[in-house]
Design an enzyme around this catalytic site. Sequence first.
Site, PDB file in Angstrom:
ATOM      1  N   ASP A   1      -5.603  -5.117  10.712  1.00 37.83           N
ATOM      2  CA  ASP A   1      -6.919  -4.466  10.721  1.00 37.83           C
ATOM      3  C   ASP A   1      -8.077  -5.450  10.507  1.00 37.83           C
ATOM      4  O   ASP A   1      -9.187  -5.238  10.981  1.00 37.83           O
ATOM      5  CB  ASP A   1      -7.001  -3.311   9.708  1.00 37.83           C
ATOM      6  CG  ASP A   1      -6.532  -3.682   8.314  1.00 37.83           C
ATOM      7  OD1 ASP A   1      -6.109  -4.831   8.105  1.00 37.83           O
ATOM      8  OD2 ASP A   1      -6.583  -2.813   7.412  1.00 37.83           O
TER       9      ASP A   1
ATOM     10  N   LYS B   1       0.784  -1.244   0.000  1.00 42.04           N
ATOM     11  CA  LYS B   1       0.000   0.000   0.000  1.00 42.04           C
ATOM     12  C   LYS B   1       0.819   1.300   0.000  1.00 42.04           C
ATOM     13  O   LYS B   1       0.470   2.255   0.702  1.00 42.04           O
ATOM     14  CB  LYS B   1      -0.921   0.033   1.233  1.00 42.04           C
ATOM     15  CG  LYS B   1      -1.979  -1.021   1.245  1.00 42.04           C
ATOM     16  CD  LYS B   1      -2.869  -0.925   2.447  1.00 42.04           C
ATOM     17  CE  LYS B   1      -2.173  -1.352   3.728  1.00 42.04           C
ATOM     18  NZ  LYS B   1      -3.097  -1.618   4.821  1.00 42.04           N
TER      19      LYS B   1
HETATM   20  C1  BGC Z   1      -2.105  -5.571   3.864  1.00 44.99           C
HETATM   21  C2  BGC Z   1      -2.967  -6.259   4.895  1.00 44.99           C
HETATM   22  C3  BGC Z   1      -4.121  -5.372   5.289  1.00 44.99           C
HETATM   23  C4  BGC Z   1      -4.866  -4.897   4.057  1.00 44.99           C
HETATM   24  C5  BGC Z   1      -6.018  -3.966   4.382  1.00 44.99           C
HETATM   25  C6  BGC Z   1      -2.951  -5.076   2.702  1.00 44.99           C
HETATM   26  O1  BGC Z   1      -2.155  -4.345   1.816  1.00 44.99           O
HETATM   27  O2  BGC Z   1      -1.128  -6.449   3.378  1.00 44.99           O
HETATM   28  O3  BGC Z   1      -2.208  -6.596   6.035  1.00 44.99           O
HETATM   29  O4  BGC Z   1      -4.981  -6.074   6.128  1.00 44.99           O
HETATM   30  O5  BGC Z   1      -3.977  -4.225   3.189  1.00 44.99           O
HETATM   31  O6  BGC Z   1      -5.601  -2.829   5.044  1.00 44.99           O
END
Ligand code: BGC
Length: 471
Positions: free
Chosen positions: A211, A175
């Site tokens: 989360d 992200k």
């Molecule tokens: C992460 C997860 C997270 C999800 C939602 C993903 O990019 O790897 O750990 O739960 O995003 O936030």
Amino acid sequence: MTGKCRIWRSMFMRWLCRIGRAKQRLIEERCAELILSDEQLREVCQRLLVEINRGLNKDTNKEATVKCFPTYVRELPNGEECGKFLALDLGGTNFRVLLIDLGPHVFHMESKIFAVPQSVMLGPGTGLFDHIAECLATFMHENQVDVSPLPLGFTFSFPCSQEGLTKARLATWTKGFKCSGVEGEDVVKLLQEAIARRGDIKIDVMAVLNDTTGTLMACAWKNPACRIGLILGTGINACYVERLENVQLWDGDHDDPKQVVINTELGAFGDNGTLEFIRTEYDRTIDQHSLNPGRQLFEKMISGMYMGEVTRLVLAQLTREGLLFDGMGPETLFEPGQFFTKYVSEIESDKKGEYTCCRQVLEELGYDDASDEDCANVRFICEAVSRRAAHIAAAAVACLLNKMGQKHVTVAVDGSLYRFHPHFHDLMVEKIRQLINPGLTFDLMLSEDGSGRGAALVAAVAVRIGGLAAR
Ligand code: BGC
């Protein structure tokens, strides 16, 4: 207008309509690859099940793409948890600090949002954790909870391999984060070191969680049928309650309850090529230009961080081909990152046949003479991209429901994409119904503020069951 003029005009209009319909047909043909059949979605379900089982299995976990990390969260809240807790919630461009006062079946919450500047998201890890510690200290001073240490739950929403309730090593950033020196490290230790560097606050970290787990816990606090946590936001991911006998990697004790929450990290589904049968040129372009090429391929087809960009790529391509905006269109359409996922939600909030929001979005992009036909086509493309996202997210939920095989399961859902897209919920419900095994039922429940509140709840459950020892 003379009779002759009228005839010419009506011939011209008919010709325009014919061109319009022909263009629409071509646009539909060009978007066909974005529309997935039930057969393709069933295949997605089946392949995901294979990957989840590979993640759970000791011998295959190393190469598995869907890692299925055990979270060490085994007890769900029962509504009786009490006390004051701090929570940290890091997972996107904003970071939140929360103070939660839990009483039996009631809670009170204070929270503050702090931005995480891009320079911090891409800088050294110590900078990120110093920033977190500084925000936490500011919040604690402002709320006068800096005297004696409070228990804290830390929601850290990135793939982590957990070694206990308070030990989580970051596997890889996702992200848009890429801080150096954090991958492979225990993020709780990095947080504690940053707090120690400041020396002005004291906390007692009781739990670190994802989360999805927070979302599941926040919903389970009210609804004991809740067994899956799903995030559809900047990123995507799901967790679920699995029987210990199915978790070969489990290294904790085998006391009751013989279950543990599994953080699937299913955003990485497809990283071994298993989704190539539905990926398109647009998905490949997004991946090539991302911070983590070759990773999180499932996430890149669905989540809020990428859905606007997938839409932009389709719009730009069809404009280049002369099928939209008479081949011209707004310049910003050709600039990466300029078509936000929220635009898709806004365009799709117009009533059928009305284009008020669509025109507003196009004006924001610098294009103010869109025809009704252009607006209808833009909406069609937005729908194709968002339906695909909702349908593959539905396939993932159906896969988990079928795997769990429980008669009724409530799925706790949170995330900006799910919250703000006007049709995501309905599209998902309809498709999950078609994909689950006969005899199973489910509901999707919005889990308000799950990632923050859930952190406090995990910490509270740990305190309730004597978690201080469990750390
Ligand atoms: C992460 C997860 C997270 C999800 C939602 C993903 O990019 O790897 O750990 O739960 O995003 O936030």
